[in-house]
Design a protein around this motif. Structure first.
Motif, PDB file in Angstrom:
ATOM      1  N   ARG A 143       0.806  -1.221   0.000  1.00 47.17           N
ATOM      2  CA  ARG A 143       0.000   0.000   0.000  1.00 47.17           C
ATOM      3  C   ARG A 143       0.838   1.271   0.000  1.00 47.17           C
ATOM      4  O   ARG A 143       0.331   2.345   0.318  1.00 47.17           O
ATOM      5  CB  ARG A 143      -0.967   0.028   1.198  1.00 47.17           C
ATOM      6  N   GLN A 192      -8.022   3.779  -0.686  1.00 46.23           N
ATOM      7  CA  GLN A 192      -7.920   3.591   0.754  1.00 46.23           C
ATOM      8  C   GLN A 192      -9.296   3.580   1.412  1.00 46.23           C
ATOM      9  O   GLN A 192      -9.554   2.797   2.336  1.00 46.23           O
ATOM     10  CB  GLN A 192      -7.031   4.683   1.361  1.00 46.23           C
ATOM     11  N   PRO A 196      -9.947   0.210   3.773  1.00 38.57           N
ATOM     12  CA  PRO A 196      -9.057   0.918   4.704  1.00 38.57           C
ATOM     13  C   PRO A 196      -8.334   0.011   5.692  1.00 38.57           C
ATOM     14  O   PRO A 196      -7.279   0.386   6.206  1.00 38.57           O
ATOM     15  CB  PRO A 196     -10.013   1.863   5.442  1.00 38.57           C
ATOM     16  N   ASP A 197      -8.892  -1.163   5.962  1.00 34.40           N
ATOM     17  CA  ASP A 197      -8.369  -1.993   7.049  1.00 34.40           C
ATOM     18  C   ASP A 197      -8.301  -3.459   6.633  1.00 34.40           C
ATOM     19  O   ASP A 197      -9.059  -3.909   5.765  1.00 34.40           O
ATOM     20  CB  ASP A 197      -9.281  -1.878   8.283  1.00 34.40           C
ATOM     21  N   PRO A 198      -7.435  -4.228   7.284  1.00 33.42           N
ATOM     22  CA  PRO A 198      -7.378  -5.665   7.008  1.00 33.42           C
ATOM     23  C   PRO A 198      -8.537  -6.414   7.643  1.00 33.42           C
ATOM     24  O   PRO A 198      -9.310  -5.845   8.434  1.00 33.42           O
ATOM     25  CB  PRO A 198      -6.045  -6.088   7.633  1.00 33.42           C
ATOM     26  N   TRP A 199      -8.662  -7.681   7.325  1.00 31.87           N
ATOM     27  CA  TRP A 199      -9.715  -8.524   7.852  1.00 31.87           C
ATOM     28  C   TRP A 199      -9.263  -9.977   7.765  1.00 31.87           C
ATOM     29  O   TRP A 199      -8.240 -10.284   7.147  1.00 31.87           O
ATOM     30  CB  TRP A 199     -11.016  -8.321   7.066  1.00 31.87           C
ATOM     31  N   VAL A 218      -8.045  -8.474  13.895  1.00 31.60           N
ATOM     32  CA  VAL A 218      -8.756  -7.977  12.709  1.00 31.60           C
ATOM     33  C   VAL A 218     -10.222  -8.384  12.797  1.00 31.60           C
ATOM     34  O   VAL A 218     -10.575  -9.342  13.494  1.00 31.60           O
ATOM     35  CB  VAL A 218      -8.141  -8.557  11.410  1.00 31.60           C
ATOM     36  N   TYR A 246      -1.399  -4.837   4.649  1.00 32.36           N
ATOM     37  CA  TYR A 246      -1.546  -3.858   5.730  1.00 32.36           C
ATOM     38  C   TYR A 246      -0.421  -3.977   6.748  1.00 32.36           C
ATOM     39  O   TYR A 246      -0.311  -4.961   7.477  1.00 32.36           O
ATOM     40  CB  TYR A 246      -2.902  -4.044   6.427  1.00 32.36           C
ATOM     41  N   GLN A 249      -1.267  -4.343  10.669  1.00 27.64           N
ATOM     42  CA  GLN A 249      -1.762  -5.661  11.073  1.00 27.64           C
ATOM     43  C   GLN A 249      -1.410  -6.627   9.929  1.00 27.64           C
ATOM     44  O   GLN A 249      -2.274  -7.104   9.208  1.00 27.64           O
ATOM     45  CB  GLN A 249      -3.271  -5.638  11.325  1.00 27.64           C
TER      46      GLN A 249
END
Length: 751
Positions: free
Chosen positions: A654, A664, A668-671, A701, A719, A722
């Motif tokens: 990223r 983004q 926006p976030d990992p999972w 996450v 990410y 994380q």
């Protein structure tokens, strides 16, 4: 057009054999119209290995947008979300604009003379004290051909170190290895146009919808048009690609070799074999047949956790369809027995004689835009021009070209692969590590170990990048680099198409092109040839390209027919051919091949004497090996298999796409993704925060429920805060040396 919601854009269906219709995608900054643009600068996208032709919009000296090029053979005007939003928007954010140097434990800004003076001082000290083996170079799949070749000459003829590799080791080393093992040399046999001509498409571990969105749009246009090709997908997840498949094989991670042995056995068992082709153009059929004999559909089903009927259906499609195109990517490359399984895909095509024909062939895919150039130019440790390190004449060719003593060029052992470079740094023998255009503090396996290595007091770390990253924060010297659009150079996509990217704007502040940085280092180090002249004789990108053309002369990747002038007319494949091996003659002759090969089970090298004794003489190798269980197995403590991969909205760590607002915001976030059955067993609901833990680390996450098969979980690797690579282990394929990211035993608990 909102390409976040509609990732692949509107359909333009077409039938087999017809031209893929053009569709020009365009994205401009808010408030800017096409009439406002001062000029359009030709380039190609660098956010996947497709290499889509595009033009950069420039207004008032700034990049303000991008559009696809309708006449480009790769994309016919299309661009994916990363290309539309990530290629130029990120340039406006927190760039590195001045060199930085570590003083009193802190990175502080400085001038170029001070920064390069420190780099050269330390480099000279270590060369005098410990010799060339003290130096390591770890590069990228993001630079230009001219930069890789310059770096390759510096490392091999200036310093004389074998310790050179790139992050392409993490994503496409197996592509190169599988091509060399089967065909004698790197280089993709098929081309993108084969999608328009094929009757059946096989995707082996290739989530094309996320990794190469424009290529998937091309496939969708065939699937939605007349004469629809049949689609077979091998992936443990039910991805958008798998949802369109006629047959979806979802093997347990780590069992690809058993699956492919079963497919090969079925093709042989049902005599879907072109025996005349096999006899005339291959070696090893009887050994292959004997090796795969135990892999009956029932046996394979037990190992892989799939249906025997599905296996046979897939084999029938491959064995009875007139034209078959196969692609292979990370689901194979980053898994157990990576090279062996990828070679089996090559074997399937050789058994049917489906190589080098329109609509038929293999694409051992790349993940990065210039991974092919890393391998061609020697920046990954291989000798430039697909030369064989174990062939003295190939070493002599380079020595004559560069006018150096052949003993300077490292060829006493195989080039040092990336995982070994990091081990040598950990052990203290590599004490100078130059990292360019990559972020190993997020991308390498077992990240706690990598961070410890980068922090070592006895390791001098130079990091060259356009942005601050997790890795620049651990450097001793940071060099600000120009990005795409801010410099000139060429790059070669996954299907050998070479594009010229012109400079559109000036880099910010004091940032310099990677080529200028390498040339500055070579000048300050005063590298000389045998006659006392400067070793590096070019001063700009076009001069470097011309030098590379001469280096490639007569080799499989021959660029001598290309020039900047010709490339300004559009993308051109090297070798002058849309497809390789149409004549069924392969570059396996002992004096010409890039590598003498390996035992696919152990990685042991085939000696030159052993190789010559087989007398391949232009025939391809049908390599065979049995399946073995993966080294990491499930246990009561760690009962789930974790695999990693991409989001359609992000690229690698990223560094660019995380700075593009639309991308983004989209992701926006990992999972962590789990199956419905596993979610029920663990008492998890969509969005629950969980801890995913392996023996090496843990991440927290939220949960997504759906696409994985039971027993398998998925985490995106982009990410840094994380990172999936907190979980992965330091192990690699014995032949390609590519890390096994796809198999980590984990447990999940609700936080």
């Amino acid at each position: 057009m909102n390409r976040i919601a509609d990732v692949w854009g509107p359909r333009t269906p077409h039938g087999r054999g017809s031209d893929w219709p053009a569709r020009v995608d365009l994205e401009l900054a808010d408030g800017v119209t096409e009439s406002d643009v001062d000029r359009w600068v030709p380039s190609a996208c660098v956010l996947c290995s497709n290499g889509c032709g595009c033009d950069i919009a420039v207004k008032d000296g700034r990049m303000v947008g991008v559009r696809g090029r309708a006449d480009d053979p790769v994309n016919r005007g299309r661009l994916g979300p990363k290309g539309l939003y990530g290629s130029w928007q990120a340039h406006r954010t927190d760039r590195l604009t001045r060199p930085r140097i570590r003083r009193g434990g802190e990175l502080v800004e400085t001038d170029w003379d001070t920064a390069m003076g420190e780099v050269v001082r330390r480099s000279r000290e270590l060369l005098a004290e410990s010799g060339p083996l003290s130096h390591g170079f770890y590069t990228s799949g993001q630079l230009f051909l001219e930069e890789y070749y310059t770096l390759g000459v510096i490392g091999k003829a200036g310093i004389g170190t074998p310790h050179m590799d790139g992050n392409t080791r993490l994503c496409t080393a197996t592509a190169a290895a599988a091509l060399k093992e089967t065909f004698g040399s790197d280089g993709q046999p098929a081309c993108h146009a084969d999608v328009d001509l094929t009757d059946a498409l096989f995707l082996f571990g290739h989530n094309m919808a996320a990794t190469q969105t424009v290529l998937w749009a091309r496939v969708l246009d065939r699937l939605d048009g007349p004469d629809r090709p049949r689609l077979v997908v091998v992936d443990p997840r039910r991805t958008p690609v798998a949802e369109r498949a006629d047959v979806h094989l979802a093997p347990l991670p780590g069992t690809n070799q058993a699956l492919l042995n079963g497919l090969v056995r079925a093709v042989i068992e049902h005599d879907w074999v072109d025996h005349d082709y096999v006899a005339a153009h291959t070696l090893g059929f009887e050994e292959l047949k004997a090796t795969v004999e135990p892999y009956t559909p029932e046996h394979v089903a037990r190992i892989c956790g799939i249906s025997p009927a599905d296996l046979l259906r897939a084999a029938e499609i491959f064995g009875t369809t007139g034209r078959v195109l196969s692609t292979v990517l990370q689901g194979f490359y980053q898994s157990h027995q990576a090279t062996a399984a990828s070679c089996q895909v090559n074997n399937l095509h050789l058994l049917r004689g489906l190589i080098g024909r329109p609509g038929s062939g293999v694409l051992q895919m790349n993940g990065q835009p210039t991974a092919q150039n890393t391998r061609e130019c020697g920046a990954n440790g291989d000798l430039p021009g697909f030369r064989n390190w174990d062939n003295p004449e190939h070493v002599e060719q380079l020595a004559r070209l560069w006018n150096v003593d052949p003993l300077v060029i490292p060829h006493w052992a195989p080039p040092t692969h990336a995982m070994q470079i990091w081990r040598y740094a950990e052990q203290g023998s590599i004490r100078f590590l130059w990292i360019s255009a990559t972020n190993p503090a997020v991308s390498l396996p077992e990240l706690a170990r990598i961070r410890d290595i980068l922090r070592r007091d006895d390791l001098f770390v130079v990091v060259q990048d356009g942005f601050p990253t997790e890795t620049t924060e651990l450097a001793d010297v940071v060099l600000p680099a120009a990005l795409w659009g801010e410099k000139q150079g060429t790059f070669t996509n996954a299907t050998r198409v070479v594009h010229l990217s012109e400079q559109a704007v000036q880099p910010p502040g004091e940032a310099r092109s990677d080529l200028d940085i390498f040339l500055d280092y070579a000048r300050r180090m005063d590298f000389r040839d045998r006659d006392g002249a400067p070793l590096i004789k070019w001063k700009d990108a076009e001069g470097a390209f011309d030098a590379w053309r001469e280096c490639s002369r007569g080799r499989p990747c021959d660029y001598t027919e290309l020039s900047y002038a010709k490339l300004r007319e559009g993308g051109i494949p090297w070798g002058g051919k849309e497809r390789l091996y149409a004549d069924s003659h392969f570059p396996t002759a002992a004096d010409h091949c890039e590598d003498f090969g390996h035992d696919l089970l152990t990685g042991a090298s085939v000696t030159p004497v052993e190789y010559r004794a087989r007398r391949p003489d232009g025939r391809a190798f049908l390599k065979a090996v049995e399946y073995t269980p993966a080294p990491e197995q499930l246990s009561d403590d760690y009962p789930l298999l974790c695999t990693t991969g991409r989001s359609v909205y992000h690229f690698h760590t990223r560094t660019k796409t995380g700075r593009a607002p639309k991308l983004q915001q989209a992701a926006p976030d990992p999972w962590v993704e789990v199956s419905s059955a596993d979610a029920d067993a663990l008492g998890l609901a969509e969005g629950d925060l969980v801890c995913v833990e392996s023996e090496r680390g843990a991440i927290e996450v939220p949960v997504r429920i759906g696409r994985c098969r039971p027993g398998v979980v998925f985490v995106p690797f982009h990410y840094g805060f994380q990172a999936a690579n907190e979980l992965t282990r330091t192990t690699w394929d014995p032949v390609s040396k590519q890390p096994v990211f796809k198999i980590s035993a984990v447990r999940i608990r609700k936080v």
